[in-house]
Design an enzyme around this catalytic site. Structure first.
Site, PDB file in Angstrom:
ATOM      1  N   LYS A 116       0.863  -1.187   0.000  1.00 44.12           N
ATOM      2  CA  LYS A 116       0.000   0.000   0.000  1.00 44.12           C
ATOM      3  C   LYS A 116       0.894   1.229   0.000  1.00 44.12           C
ATOM      4  CE  LYS A 116      -4.446   0.994   0.201  1.00 44.12           C
ATOM      5  NZ  LYS A 116      -5.565   0.196  -0.319  1.00 44.12           N
TER       6      LYS A 116
HETATM    7  P1  NAD Z   1     -12.786   7.797  -3.017  1.00 39.88           P
HETATM    8  O1  NAD Z   1     -11.747   8.818  -2.800  1.00 39.88           O
HETATM    9  O2  NAD Z   1     -13.278   7.560  -4.396  1.00 39.88           O
HETATM   10  O3  NAD Z   1     -14.053   8.075  -2.075  1.00 39.88           O
HETATM   11  C1  NAD Z   1     -13.936   8.293  -0.694  1.00 39.88           C
HETATM   12  C2  NAD Z   1     -15.275   8.753  -0.165  1.00 39.88           C
HETATM   13  O4  NAD Z   1     -15.205   8.825   1.268  1.00 39.88           O
HETATM   14  C3  NAD Z   1     -15.702  10.139  -0.649  1.00 39.88           C
HETATM   15  O5  NAD Z   1     -17.072  10.117  -0.945  1.00 39.88           O
HETATM   16  C4  NAD Z   1     -15.427  11.023   0.561  1.00 39.88           C
HETATM   17  O6  NAD Z   1     -16.251  12.187   0.591  1.00 39.88           O
HETATM   18  C5  NAD Z   1     -15.768  10.065   1.677  1.00 39.88           C
HETATM   19  N1  NAD Z   1     -15.191  10.475   2.970  1.00 39.88           N
HETATM   20  C6  NAD Z   1     -13.926  10.850   3.243  1.00 39.88           C
HETATM   21  N2  NAD Z   1     -13.806  11.190   4.538  1.00 39.88           N
HETATM   22  C7  NAD Z   1     -15.026  11.026   5.094  1.00 39.88           C
HETATM   23  C8  NAD Z   1     -15.547  11.213   6.389  1.00 39.88           C
HETATM   24  N3  NAD Z   1     -14.777  11.647   7.389  1.00 39.88           N
HETATM   25  N4  NAD Z   1     -16.859  10.936   6.610  1.00 39.88           N
HETATM   26  C9  NAD Z   1     -17.658  10.507   5.601  1.00 39.88           C
HETATM   27  N5  NAD Z   1     -17.205  10.305   4.353  1.00 39.88           N
HETATM   28  C10 NAD Z   1     -15.914  10.568   4.099  1.00 39.88           C
HETATM   29  O7  NAD Z   1     -12.161   6.449  -2.396  1.00 39.88           O
HETATM   30  P2  NAD Z   1     -12.536   4.943  -2.755  1.00 39.88           P
HETATM   31  O8  NAD Z   1     -11.579   4.460  -3.765  1.00 39.88           O
HETATM   32  O9  NAD Z   1     -13.991   4.818  -2.995  1.00 39.88           O
HETATM   33  O10 NAD Z   1     -12.140   4.222  -1.387  1.00 39.88           O
HETATM   34  C11 NAD Z   1     -13.022   4.179  -0.260  1.00 39.88           C
HETATM   35  C12 NAD Z   1     -12.598   3.057   0.676  1.00 39.88           C
HETATM   36  O11 NAD Z   1     -12.604   1.821  -0.059  1.00 39.88           O
HETATM   37  C13 NAD Z   1     -11.186   3.178   1.251  1.00 39.88           C
HETATM   38  O12 NAD Z   1     -11.165   2.589   2.526  1.00 39.88           O
HETATM   39  C14 NAD Z   1     -10.361   2.336   0.297  1.00 39.88           C
HETATM   40  O13 NAD Z   1      -9.152   1.884   0.866  1.00 39.88           O
HETATM   41  C15 NAD Z   1     -11.338   1.196   0.048  1.00 39.88           C
HETATM   42  N6  NAD Z   1     -11.081   0.414  -1.165  1.00 39.88           N
HETATM   43  C16 NAD Z   1     -11.012   1.021  -2.390  1.00 39.88           C
HETATM   44  C17 NAD Z   1     -10.811   0.224  -3.513  1.00 39.88           C
HETATM   45  C18 NAD Z   1     -10.816   0.818  -4.898  1.00 39.88           C
HETATM   46  O14 NAD Z   1     -10.784   0.039  -5.860  1.00 39.88           O
HETATM   47  N7  NAD Z   1     -10.888   2.117  -5.080  1.00 39.88           N
HETATM   48  C19 NAD Z   1     -10.638  -1.162  -3.382  1.00 39.88           C
HETATM   49  C20 NAD Z   1     -10.719  -1.737  -2.114  1.00 39.88           C
HETATM   50  C21 NAD Z   1     -10.960  -0.938  -1.014  1.00 39.88           C
END
Ligand code: NAD
Length: 430
Positions: A116
């Protein structure tokens, strides 16, 4: 068990995510009787890279940024894991997320290890040009510590396919000319035209929806009349919501960094996704009422999909939830206290390393397509993803029954069992 934690100059003030993953690891290793020597190996990270690098701002001045890449373990294949941009990124967080990646790849049986990375920054403070220069300079600073057969980054919080295109181009530009066209697979989650895979953008949300469909079958819940709430409406949350809509489920409330909204008759996930792209968040979406964080968490629904950041379901917030199941789209959204309370209250948890594994699975498909110069149809990608997710889901469910334990511990046991076998077969060099 005492786990060696390398010292770092980073001051860690927030709740330690690494403590959480080690707590989960110890609990699972104890229950399965993990070989003590392999336990030592798995509790440590292999490489921890911290770089400080300069980038030129639009005004002409220079800012110095701190970036990280932690490579936890590559016994099963090249290191794999996302890159995030966030002011809270630090070595503790990246170390924890890297360990979860090793276990995630092992649970779904794909030939990758875990890594990561990220840059400690608030991307909303920078222009698109500045972000491009920051990304390219970070890639240059990482140099050969990433590579298509060694360590393959992907999108995560605040990064996307555009970020991956810049990384791929910068990495290729540092290679000798005859190798430049052979390293497209240094990152996954690229735009389709630049070597991305159909289905990758929605893959994590798709995996969440597939695991929920299996859970619903097991619990005789009809998804056509089910309700759900989502925290985080970025890549994972918005796609999970849009795909749950296709199963007929109704979205009742959403929270993101701009606030929380609700509508008793439901919110249309597709139209909300468009609104978020145009307005930067869910606040102000027409036809909904703004609610506070506590009211959001108290919303009565069948399903809660946390898809924002870690440590949101804790000893303080778990008692507020009024749902049947938590499907962890985010990594590490539930801390150990939150887990204990959910278990006591009879709320199921589909753990992150299973629930959100769809992203890394389709990243693996993208990597394979790049290596073979192939383009797969969407139906092929989705079909292969479904098979992998359903197999992993059943394996975790059966392990939970066998060990009479929760699903998170069961998922860890499946992953650690696979890694234990590999280490026993090949031994430790020299
Ligand atoms: P992203 O940046 O596209 O979206 C993040 C979202 O979280 C946004 O809507 C943001 O406004 C919201 N957010 C941030 N801080 C917040 C808070 N304090 N309270 C409420 N909402 C809040 O990110 P993503 O890629 O969708 O990732 C989200 C989660 O999923 C993370 O934990 C990431 O590690 C995990 N994840 C992502 C992927 C991927 O393929 N992108 C894969 C596995 C896991």
């Amino acid at each position: 068990m005492a786990v060696p934690v390398p010292t770092t100059s980073t001051v860690i003030e927030k709740q330690s995510l690494y403590d959480n993953v080690i707590w989960q690891f110890d609990r699972s290793a104890d229950l399965m009787g993990l070989d003590p020597e392999i336990r030592k190996i798995m509790a440590a990270t292999t490489n921890e890279i911290q770089v400080h690098f300069p980038a030129r701002m639009d005004e002409g001045n220079i800012e110095i940024f701190t970036g990280y890449r932690v490579q936890h373990n590559n016994a099963l294949g090249p290191y794999k894991g996302g890159l995030r941009f966030h002011p809270a990124v630090d070595i503790d967080e990246v170390r924890a997320l890297a360990m979860w990646m090793t276990l995630k790849c092992a649970v779904v049986d794909i030939p990758f290890g875990g890594a990561k990375g990220g840059i400690r920054m608030d991307p909303s403070r920078y222009s698109a040009d500045e972000i491009q220069r920051i990304v390219r300079r970070f890639t240059f600073a990482l140099g050969d510590t990433i590579g298509p057969e060694f360590d393959i980054p992907a999108p995560d919080v605040n990064t996307n396919s555009q970020t991956m295109a810049w990384i791929a181009d910068t990495y290729a530009s540092t290679m000798p000319p005859h190798e430049r066209s052979r390293c497209t697979h240094v990152v996954t989650g690229k735009p389709i035209e630049s070597g991305g895979s159909l289905g990758r953008e929605k893959a994590t949300g798709q995996g969440v929806a597939f695991t929920l469909r299996e859970w619903a079958k097991d619990h005789e819940v009809d998804l056509r009349s089910a309700t759900f709430i989502v925290q985080g409406y970025g890549n994972v949350g918005s796609w999970a919501a849009r795909l749950m809509k296709r199963f007929g489920s109704k979205l009742l409330a959403v929270e993101d960094v701009t606030g929380a909204i609700t509508a008793p008759d439901g919110i249309d996930p597709d139209s909300l996704a468009k609104y978020v792209v145009e307005h930067g968040g869910v606040a102000g979406y027409p036809g909904t009422k703004e609610i506070d964080h506590t009211t959001f968490l108290r919303t009565k629904a069948d399903i809660f999909i946390p898809a924002a950041l870690e440590n949101t379901i804790t000893g303080a917030t778990a008692p507020l939830l009024d749902v049947k199941v938590v499907a962890e789209g985010a990594n590490g959204p539930t801390d150990p206290d939150g887990d204990a309370i959910l278990a006591k209250r009879g709320i199921d948890v589909i753990p992150d390393i299973l629930c959100n594994s769809g992203g890394v699975v389709v990243s693996y498909f993208e990597w394979l397509q790049n290596k073979r110069s192939e383009y797969w149809e969407l139906v092929e990608v989705d079909g292969k993803l479904l098979r992998i997710i359903v197999n992993a889901y059943r394996k975790v469910r059966d392990t939970a029954k066998r060990y009479r334990t929760d699903w998170r511990t069961a998922a860890f046991i499946c992953a650690l069992g696979r890694l234990e076998t590999v280490y026993k077969e090949r031994g430790v060099f020299p």
